[in-house]
Design an enzyme around this catalytic site. Sequence first.
Site, mmCIF file in Angstrom:
data_model
loop_
_atom_site.group_PDB
_atom_site.id
_atom_site.type_symbol
_atom_site.label_atom_id
_atom_site.label_comp_id
_atom_site.label_asym_id
_atom_site.label_seq_id
_atom_site.Cartn_x
_atom_site.Cartn_y
_atom_site.Cartn_z
ATOM 1 C CB THR A 108 -8.235 -6.090 -10.882
ATOM 2 O OG1 THR A 108 -9.545 -5.146 -10.898
ATOM 3 C CG2 THR A 108 -7.780 -5.908 -12.610
ATOM 4 C CB CYS A 109 -8.634 -7.465 -6.027
ATOM 5 S SG CYS A 109 -7.615 -5.947 -6.252
ATOM 6 C CG ASN A 110 -10.818 -2.730 -5.981
ATOM 7 O OD1 ASN A 110 -11.345 -3.329 -5.432
ATOM 8 N ND2 ASN A 110 -9.683 -2.052 -5.979
ATOM 9 C CD GLN A 112 -4.636 -4.415 -11.595
ATOM 10 O OE1 GLN A 112 -5.767 -3.646 -11.838
ATOM 11 N NE2 GLN A 112 -4.541 -5.047 -10.605
ATOM 12 N N GLY A 121 10.875 1.085 16.916
ATOM 13 C CA GLY A 121 9.543 0.212 17.109
ATOM 14 C C GLY A 121 9.279 -0.516 15.773
ATOM 15 C CB ALA A 122 9.470 -3.751 14.927
ATOM 16 N N GLY A 123 6.411 -1.503 14.495
ATOM 17 C CA GLY A 123 5.037 -1.697 13.878
ATOM 18 C C GLY A 123 4.857 -1.936 12.478
ATOM 19 C CD GLU A 124 0.426 -4.956 9.748
ATOM 20 O OE1 GLU A 124 -0.385 -4.776 8.835
ATOM 21 O OE2 GLU A 124 0.196 -5.591 10.664
ATOM 22 C CB ALA A 126 7.164 1.795 11.702
#
Lengths: 457, 294
Positions: free
Chosen positions: A49-51, A122, A191-194, A196
């Site tokens: 896995t990635c970790n 996984q 607002g369209a922040g990441e 949110a």
Amino acid sequence: MNRQIILIGLNHRTASVDIRERFALTDIDNFEQGLMAHCPVLECMALSTCNRVEIIVVAKNNAEREVVDAVIQYWAAICKGKAELLWENTYNYSGLEAVKHVFTVASSLDSMVMGEPQILGQLKDAYRAAVTKGTAKTIVNRLLHKSFSVAKRIRTETAIASSAVSISFAAVELARKIFGDLKGTRAMLVGAGEMAELAATHLLRNGVQDVIIANRTLSRAKELADTLGGEPIQIENMSDRLPEVDIVISSTGSPVAVIKAKDVKAVLKRRKNKPMFFIDIAVPRDIDPDVNILDNVYLYDIDDLKEVVEDNMAQRHEEAAKALTVVDHETETFGNWLHSLNLQPTIVDMVEKTEDVAHRELRKTLKRIGPVDAVTRKALETLVLSVAHKSMHEPICFLKRRTQEEGAAERFIDLARRMFNLDDESIPAEAHLDRKNKTCSSQDISDLIEASKNKEQ
Amino acid sequence: MTLPKKYLKNLCPNRCTTTSRRCLMGLFNTLHIFIIALYALGTVLFLTGIITSNAKLKRIAIWFAVIGFSLNTVDLGLILASDPLALSGGTFYFNILAWSVLAIYFFLWWRLRLEFLAITALPLALLLFVSSMALGGIRVIMPPQLTALFFGLHIGSLVLTLGALMMALGAGFAFIYYNRKLKTKAGLASMGSAVPSLDKFDTVNRWAVAVGFPLYTLGLFSTFFWYWIAPDKHFTWDIMKIGSLAVWFLYAFLFHQRIVLGWRGRKPAILAIWVFVGMCISLIHHTITFRVMP
């Protein structure tokens, strides 16, 4: 024939991201089959896995060092890396330590975010692949099935995964505490922040019906609306649409509050006091803190959410202690099974040996008494086999009982094998000091029995 | 294990001492012990389940309550079958009140999946059932105009209203408590994973008002009506009627605010608690008044 489970791996604690990337096995087909061909292992399975990358192998008991070395060499060669680098960044466990580690990983007690359930999926995928490739056999099969059940037990018996440990999940959990089922609720992004967007994604995934995106630039609102499947509006029109929504996530870059308490009060009247949940993830804050004073309105800013996450994290750590008790108990149970696996061949050998003795003695007896009919022959055969099996019953029960005792299995199995001379080892001279230079044959035993009988008569 | 003699005596409305009556009393006695034991076990297990967050314990507790409730139903049936005059006994009122609390709880459990309210329903049912044994000595001297129809309208509707308000009481306290936790950002961990949403608690309150108020109105005004039409009685304002009417006005205010003006959440929760308290005071006053009535 004793077998040993060995686990070699690296994870987010022992290796940096670049090392984990370099030695990842996600894109390597037939790794397990190659490992079986090149290393002295009986079974194997690889999880990547990635970790973490972990390789579980089953080898003969006396070849641990040799196996670890071979696996690392093969792993390094396959990933075109240096074996020394792997040695520096890996850990290895054997026997029950390895079993415990697998259970800990499956229960996500060893994960970066403790309690997150992804690792179990996984692990199941990795196991499925090993089964398909035919490299998972008796021990790996049992180990993985057990680890799945341990993970399930921990999730049921502890609250390790019940609390949200990310800002967006915390927002979802809080919304659930207010509205219950989120089905039918509506959300608005101001607002369209990441962040949110992430929170809105989680809300939509958890049943929120639809989302309105209010932004200063309509094009960005439209872009996000396409991704989330919502409705884009200009931020100026936000007040008109507020009465329709139950959850508001605000993340504008405005230096002043964009939602004021008096506005919300008016909105509440239009909503007939239906509850509202405001999530303010902007810094500086977008929503007037006084909004929280109003009845049926709940306002959480980024610090409040962080606090919720930290509380939950602390709770998970508390639950981890309970989970480790379960892991310890299950490891012990698995250890007993492993020992019983070692006992099985010994029992088979013991029974075979006594059957062999019985058959030999029967042949001798038949030679002595001359020709007999088939029925008598069958009856005699049944008799000697029955005596052989019954005479083995008590020693087998004794062994089964004793091998359940902690740390006693190997000692008793070894004793039994030596007592019954199952490995055809020559008996050392000092074993029978009173009968030096005298070998013990079955004829001698027969003579001794005859002599004792005569004495009794 | 048997109940004290005074309770045994109270079980028999006619203070009869014949063998058959004794047998019946023995049966009642055993049944009551079973019901008390089941309600008590349910209460203890549910509270333990809440404290230890053990879902299994809570489920077992609810099943104890279901069995207790079934036996309670049988008990009520047996009481009425053996002696219709039991209707005038304190035993009967508290017994049926315990029964109605659980009946309403089971309804909420089924409709809203609101297992949590057992925290109120089980201890209340236990308390009311035990009270029904203790109050067996109280005999209500019925005014002659109180006929079977009166029981259906007055007692039946008031018992159901009280049951609904008891659930609203539990839901109201829970709402206020968890609303405060959410408002003060006490954290999700402190709220427990098994606690239902505020919306569910509010729904219980809404039902207690929407259904309870018309029932209470029916129960209250049917009495006034009977007083009005009875040839040998005249309607007079006394403290008992004024008290009941005061509760009705409070309830009517809550009903209006909730249904017409759309009150939700904390305020109606607090008001429902006050209506319940008012009804309890009124009930106690009624009991005392009827006790001394000729």
